[in-house]
Design a protein around this motif. Structure first.
Motif, PDB file in Angstrom:
ATOM      1  N   ALA A 101      85.272  14.917  24.571  1.00  0.00           N
ATOM      2  CA  ALA A 101      85.075  16.253  24.585  1.00  0.00           C
ATOM      3  C   ALA A 101      84.915  16.918  23.534  1.00  0.00           C
ATOM      4  CB  ALA A 101      86.570  16.591  24.957  1.00  0.00           C
ATOM      5  N   GLU A 102      84.815  15.738  22.137  1.00  0.00           N
ATOM      6  CA  GLU A 102      83.896  15.827  20.959  1.00  0.00           C
ATOM      7  C   GLU A 102      82.848  15.511  21.193  1.00  0.00           C
ATOM      8  OE1 GLU A 102      84.376  13.939  16.767  1.00  0.00           O
ATOM      9  OE2 GLU A 102      85.445  13.665  17.546  1.00  0.00           O
ATOM     10  N   ARG A 103      81.897  14.405  21.911  1.00  0.00           N
ATOM     11  CA  ARG A 103      80.890  14.437  22.282  1.00  0.00           C
ATOM     12  C   ARG A 103      80.262  15.270  23.098  1.00  0.00           C
ATOM     13  NH1 ARG A 103      77.181  13.713  25.192  1.00  0.00           N
ATOM     14  NH2 ARG A 103      78.980  13.438  27.270  1.00  0.00           N
ATOM     15  N   ALA A 104      80.833  15.621  24.147  1.00  0.00           N
ATOM     16  CA  ALA A 104      79.940  16.957  24.615  1.00  0.00           C
ATOM     17  C   ALA A 104      79.793  18.415  23.532  1.00  0.00           C
ATOM     18  CB  ALA A 104      80.654  17.300  25.653  1.00  0.00           C
ATOM     19  N   ALA A 105      81.039  18.411  22.881  1.00  0.00           N
ATOM     20  CA  ALA A 105      80.971  19.833  22.093  1.00  0.00           C
ATOM     21  C   ALA A 105      80.177  19.669  21.202  1.00  0.00           C
ATOM     22  CB  ALA A 105      82.467  19.993  21.220  1.00  0.00           C
ATOM     23  N   LYS A 106      79.693  18.477  20.781  1.00  0.00           N
ATOM     24  CA  LYS A 106      78.534  18.841  19.840  1.00  0.00           C
ATOM     25  C   LYS A 106      77.366  18.653  20.641  1.00  0.00           C
ATOM     26  CE  LYS A 106      81.092  15.607  16.233  1.00  0.00           C
ATOM     27  NZ  LYS A 106      80.458  14.495  15.084  1.00  0.00           N
ATOM     28  N   ALA A 107      77.084  18.159  21.774  1.00  0.00           N
ATOM     29  CA  ALA A 107      75.898  18.591  22.776  1.00  0.00           C
ATOM     30  C   ALA A 107      75.397  19.430  22.925  1.00  0.00           C
ATOM     31  CB  ALA A 107      75.899  17.747  23.657  1.00  0.00           C
ATOM     32  N   LEU A 108      76.561  20.595  23.018  1.00  0.00           N
ATOM     33  CA  LEU A 108      76.775  21.548  23.280  1.00  0.00           C
ATOM     34  C   LEU A 108      76.109  22.573  22.412  1.00  0.00           C
ATOM     35  CD1 LEU A 108      77.052  24.013  25.558  1.00  0.00           C
ATOM     36  CD2 LEU A 108      79.229  24.339  25.058  1.00  0.00           C
ATOM     37  N   ALA A 109      76.846  21.954  21.182  1.00  0.00           N
ATOM     38  CA  ALA A 109      76.428  23.165  19.839  1.00  0.00           C
ATOM     39  C   ALA A 109      75.168  22.995  19.859  1.00  0.00           C
ATOM     40  CB  ALA A 109      77.307  22.862  18.501  1.00  0.00           C
ATOM     41  N   SER A 110      75.151  21.494  19.641  1.00  0.00           N
ATOM     42  CA  SER A 110      73.218  21.078  19.427  1.00  0.00           C
ATOM     43  C   SER A 110      72.544  22.645  20.245  1.00  0.00           C
ATOM     44  CB  SER A 110      73.216  20.126  19.594  1.00  0.00           C
ATOM     45  OG  SER A 110      71.545  19.374  19.074  1.00  0.00           O
ATOM     46  N   THR A 111      72.289  22.143  21.700  1.00  0.00           N
ATOM     47  CA  THR A 111      70.857  22.262  22.466  1.00  0.00           C
ATOM     48  C   THR A 111      71.183  24.577  22.603  1.00  0.00           C
ATOM     49  OG1 THR A 111      71.765  21.080  24.458  1.00  0.00           O
ATOM     50  CG2 THR A 111      71.054  23.091  24.995  1.00  0.00           C
ATOM     51  N   THR A 112      73.138  25.246  21.827  1.00  0.00           N
ATOM     52  CA  THR A 112      72.283  26.206  21.685  1.00  0.00           C
ATOM     53  C   THR A 112      71.737  26.402  20.481  1.00  0.00           C
ATOM     54  OG1 THR A 112      75.103  25.805  22.927  1.00  0.00           O
ATOM     55  CG2 THR A 112      74.404  28.173  21.076  1.00  0.00           C
ATOM     56  N   LYS A 113      72.264  25.808  19.358  1.00  0.00           N
ATOM     57  CA  LYS A 113      71.445  26.360  17.982  1.00  0.00           C
ATOM     58  C   LYS A 113      70.248  25.919  18.278  1.00  0.00           C
ATOM     59  CE  LYS A 113      71.304  23.833  13.988  1.00  0.00           C
ATOM     60  NZ  LYS A 113      71.892  23.372  11.916  1.00  0.00           N
ATOM     61  N   ALA A 114      69.613  24.517  19.038  1.00  0.00           N
ATOM     62  CA  ALA A 114      68.135  24.393  19.363  1.00  0.00           C
ATOM     63  C   ALA A 114      67.450  25.834  20.598  1.00  0.00           C
ATOM     64  CB  ALA A 114      67.968  23.143  20.337  1.00  0.00           C
ATOM     65  N   ALA A 115      68.594  26.468  20.742  1.00  0.00           N
ATOM     66  CA  ALA A 115      67.919  27.255  22.176  1.00  0.00           C
ATOM     67  C   ALA A 115      67.639  28.904  21.282  1.00  0.00           C
ATOM     68  CB  ALA A 115      68.841  27.976  23.125  1.00  0.00           C
ATOM     69  N   ALA A 116      68.733  28.922  20.235  1.00  0.00           N
ATOM     70  CA  ALA A 116      68.833  30.105  19.054  1.00  0.00           C
ATOM     71  C   ALA A 116      67.657  30.243  18.374  1.00  0.00           C
ATOM     72  CB  ALA A 116      70.077  30.283  18.336  1.00  0.00           C
ATOM     73  N   ASN A 117      66.937  29.346  17.502  1.00  0.00           N
ATOM     74  CA  ASN A 117      65.800  29.047  16.726  1.00  0.00           C
ATOM     75  C   ASN A 117      64.553  28.884  17.562  1.00  0.00           C
ATOM     76  OD1 ASN A 117      67.803  28.194  14.540  1.00  0.00           O
ATOM     77  ND2 ASN A 117      67.826  25.966  14.939  1.00  0.00           N
ATOM     78  N   ALA A 118      64.128  28.852  18.964  1.00  0.00           N
ATOM     79  CA  ALA A 118      63.643  28.776  19.871  1.00  0.00           C
ATOM     80  C   ALA A 118      62.736  30.411  19.155  1.00  0.00           C
ATOM     81  CB  ALA A 118      63.825  28.143  21.254  1.00  0.00           C
TER      82      ALA A 118
END
Length: 128
Positions: free
Chosen positions: A111-128
Motif C-alpha cells: 500500500a505504501e509503494r502504491a501510494a508513493k507511485a501515485l504521488a509521483s505520477t500526480t506530481k509529474a502530471a502537475a509539472n507537465a
C-alpha cells in the motif's frame, strides 16, 4: 516443586480453575459464508472476482510454507481487495494465526509503494 494439595470439606470451596487462554483461530465455514455474502451483497463484487479470491485463498492455505509463495498469495488477494478496506481487514482471519502479522506487513508495504507511485505520477502530471 511439590504440588499443593488442599482438602475440600464441608463449608470450603475448591480453588478456582485457571481460565483457558484464548488462542487466535482461523475462521471457519460460517465466517467464510458471511464474508462471501458481504462480497456479493454489500460490495456487489463480480462473481469472477469472488471466485478468484477463493482460489487465491485456497492456494495460499494449501501451499508449501515458503515465504515467497505466501507473499505472492497475499499480494494477489491485496490486489483484489485494496478498494474494500473492511474486506481487506477481515481477510486476515482466514490465515493461520502465525501468518497474520507477516501478511499485514506485506499489505502495508504494498500500500505504501502504491501510494508513493501515485504521488509521483500526480506530481509529474502537475509539472507537465
Amino acid at each position: 516443586p511439590p504440588r499443593e494439595t488442599r482438602v475440600v470439606g464441608p463449608g470450603t470451596k475448591p480453588p478456582p480453575r485457571p481460565k483457558p487462554t484464548k488462542k487466535p483461530r482461523t475462521a471457519g465455514n460460517e465466517e467464510a459464508r458471511e464474508y462471501i455474502a458481504r462480497m456479493q451483497h454489500v460490495h456487489r463484487m463480480a462473481p469472477a472476482a469472488i471466485a478468484e479470491f477463493a482460489d487465491h485463498l485456497k492456494n495460499y492455505q494449501n501451499r508449501a510454507r515458503g515465504a515467497a509463495s505466501r507473499e505472492a498469495g497475499v499480494l494477489a488477494i491485496y490486489a483484489l481487495l485494496k478498494d474494500f478496506p473492511d474486506l481487506l481487514k477481515d481477510f486476515y482471519q482466514f490465515l493461520p494465526p502465525e501468518d497474520r502479522d507477516r501478511a499485514r506487513a506485506i499489505v502495508a508495504r504494498e500500500a505504501e509503494r502504491a501510494a508513493k507511485a501515485l504521488a509521483s505520477t500526480t506530481k509529474a502530471a502537475a509539472n507537465a
